[in-house]
Scaffold this active site. Structure first.
Site, PDB file in Angstrom:
ATOM      1  N   ALA A 152      23.472  67.539   9.043  1.00  0.00           N
ATOM      2  CA  ALA A 152      22.143  67.351   9.751  1.00  0.00           C
ATOM      3  C   ALA A 152      21.718  68.697  10.392  1.00  0.00           C
ATOM      4  O   ALA A 152      20.571  68.720  10.536  1.00  0.00           O
ATOM      5  CB  ALA A 152      22.210  66.209  10.731  1.00  0.00           C
ATOM      6  N   ARG A 158      21.778  61.140  16.309  1.00  0.00           N
ATOM      7  CA  ARG A 158      21.856  60.794  17.585  1.00  0.00           C
ATOM      8  C   ARG A 158      21.052  61.587  18.592  1.00  0.00           C
ATOM      9  O   ARG A 158      21.222  61.211  19.769  1.00  0.00           O
ATOM     10  CB  ARG A 158      23.386  61.392  17.927  1.00  0.00           C
ATOM     11  CG  ARG A 158      24.662  60.614  17.135  1.00  0.00           C
ATOM     12  CD  ARG A 158      25.851  61.131  17.058  1.00  0.00           C
ATOM     13  NE  ARG A 158      26.827  60.400  16.263  1.00  0.00           N
ATOM     14  CZ  ARG A 158      26.812  60.631  15.027  1.00  0.00           C
ATOM     15  NH1 ARG A 158      26.253  61.563  14.578  1.00  0.00           N
ATOM     16  NH2 ARG A 158      27.968  60.128  14.230  1.00  0.00           N
ATOM     17  N   HIS A 167      25.492  60.984   0.277  1.00  0.00           N
ATOM     18  CA  HIS A 167      25.123  59.597   0.956  1.00  0.00           C
ATOM     19  C   HIS A 167      23.935  59.180   0.545  1.00  0.00           C
ATOM     20  O   HIS A 167      23.096  58.151   1.120  1.00  0.00           O
ATOM     21  CB  HIS A 167      24.705  60.010   2.519  1.00  0.00           C
ATOM     22  CG  HIS A 167      26.017  60.201   3.297  1.00  0.00           C
ATOM     23  ND1 HIS A 167      26.219  60.704   4.381  1.00  0.00           N
ATOM     24  CD2 HIS A 167      27.432  59.789   2.867  1.00  0.00           C
ATOM     25  CE1 HIS A 167      27.380  61.021   4.770  1.00  0.00           C
ATOM     26  NE2 HIS A 167      28.150  60.401   3.834  1.00  0.00           N
ATOM     27  N   CYS A 173      19.078  43.181  -8.599  1.00  0.00           N
ATOM     28  CA  CYS A 173      19.166  43.775 -10.212  1.00  0.00           C
ATOM     29  C   CYS A 173      19.520  45.231 -10.196  1.00  0.00           C
ATOM     30  O   CYS A 173      19.839  45.747 -11.240  1.00  0.00           O
ATOM     31  CB  CYS A 173      18.024  43.568 -10.927  1.00  0.00           C
ATOM     32  SG  CYS A 173      16.513  44.223 -10.452  1.00  0.00           S
TER      33      CYS A 173
END
Length: 257
Positions: A28, A40, A127, A138
């Site tokens: 980040a 955060r 991620h 589907c």
């Protein structure tokens, strides 16, 4: 930039210059310099959501959470898709274009490495991505921009037009497994790395946060560039404290000359 920090950057640049296999992990801290708050920080996701709402089973079971997510996510997605790459993103893209970066593994889902000109084939978004939506039924995928437009037009909880199941961002929620293919690629590259560079990550989130350890055990030199402390500082060969947007351009300029 202090003299001691400059010497560390010069040493790191020499190692990367000699390396035949450099792998980088970004977190980040690279994207906060593009105006994207981390989870955060003030203005981040945890300011507006209970982290438990991102546990996949809880999210799937609650229309209230889904509705609130899509309502709030409109502003978040606008921020991400309009954010400019930081100088750190551009520096890593430059390093890759010159063949000095074997693979970039990123914990970020914002796509800013690609926007900076980094070859997507040399990136593992471990991620997932915020720019694609996936059907939980589907598995079909579609651009986030098209789902975003539907939400803006009043569709509170978007569903797949093929099977009617829920759509969600193609980013990993708590309780979801990582893509085995992406994880395998990241792990294998880490074990083959001669130099492993961490940029803008505290290494708190596994399994991505464990990649430097795998690389180090396999013999790689470990370089960490981060403003705050990381879980692996004590085992780093070089630890450079500072903003990635300041350190990475200086580092890459020395590597490439």
């Amino acid at each position: 930039m202090g003299n001691s920090q400059q010497k560390l950057i010069e040493k790191a640049a020499a190692w990367i210059g000699d390396s035949r296999a450099t792998v980088c992990l970004t977190g980040a801290g690279v994207s906060t310099e593009s105006g994207i708050p981390d989870f955060r920080s003030k203005g981040g996701i945890w300011d507006r959501f209970d982290p438990k709402d991102f546990e996949i089973r809880r999210w799937l079971a609650s229309e209230d959470i889904q509705r609130r997510y899509w309502e709030v996510a409109q502003d978040g997605y606008n921020l991400v898709r309009n954010a400019p790459p930081s100088s750190g993103h551009f520096a890593l893209a430059r390093l890759s274009r010159h063949g000095r970066l074997k693979l970039l593994v990123t914990q970020n889902t914002d796509g800013l490495h690609q926007k900076a000109g980094h070859d997507p084939c040399k990136i593992v978004e471990i991620h997932g991505t915020s720019h694609v939506c996936v059907c939980v039924g589907c598995g079909s995928k579609l651009p986030r921009s098209s789902v975003h437009a539907r939400v803006q037009s009043g569709e509170a909880i978007p569903r797949c037009k093929d099977c009617g199941c829920l759509l969600k961002p193609d980013a990993v929620f708590f309780g979801e497994g990582l893509s085995p293919e992406k994880l395998s690629r990241a792990v294998e590259a880490s074990k083959e790395a001669e130099v492993f560079l961490v940029a803008g990550s505290s290494l708190a989130v596994r399994p991505a946060g464990g990649l430097p350890e795998r690389a180090r055990k396999a013999g790689a030199r470990l370089i960490i560039v981060n403003e705050g402390p990381t879980r692996f500082d004590a085992k780093a060969d070089i630890r450079i404290q500072g903003k990635t947007g300041d350190v990475l351009p200086a580092l890459v300029s020395l590597v490439l000359g």
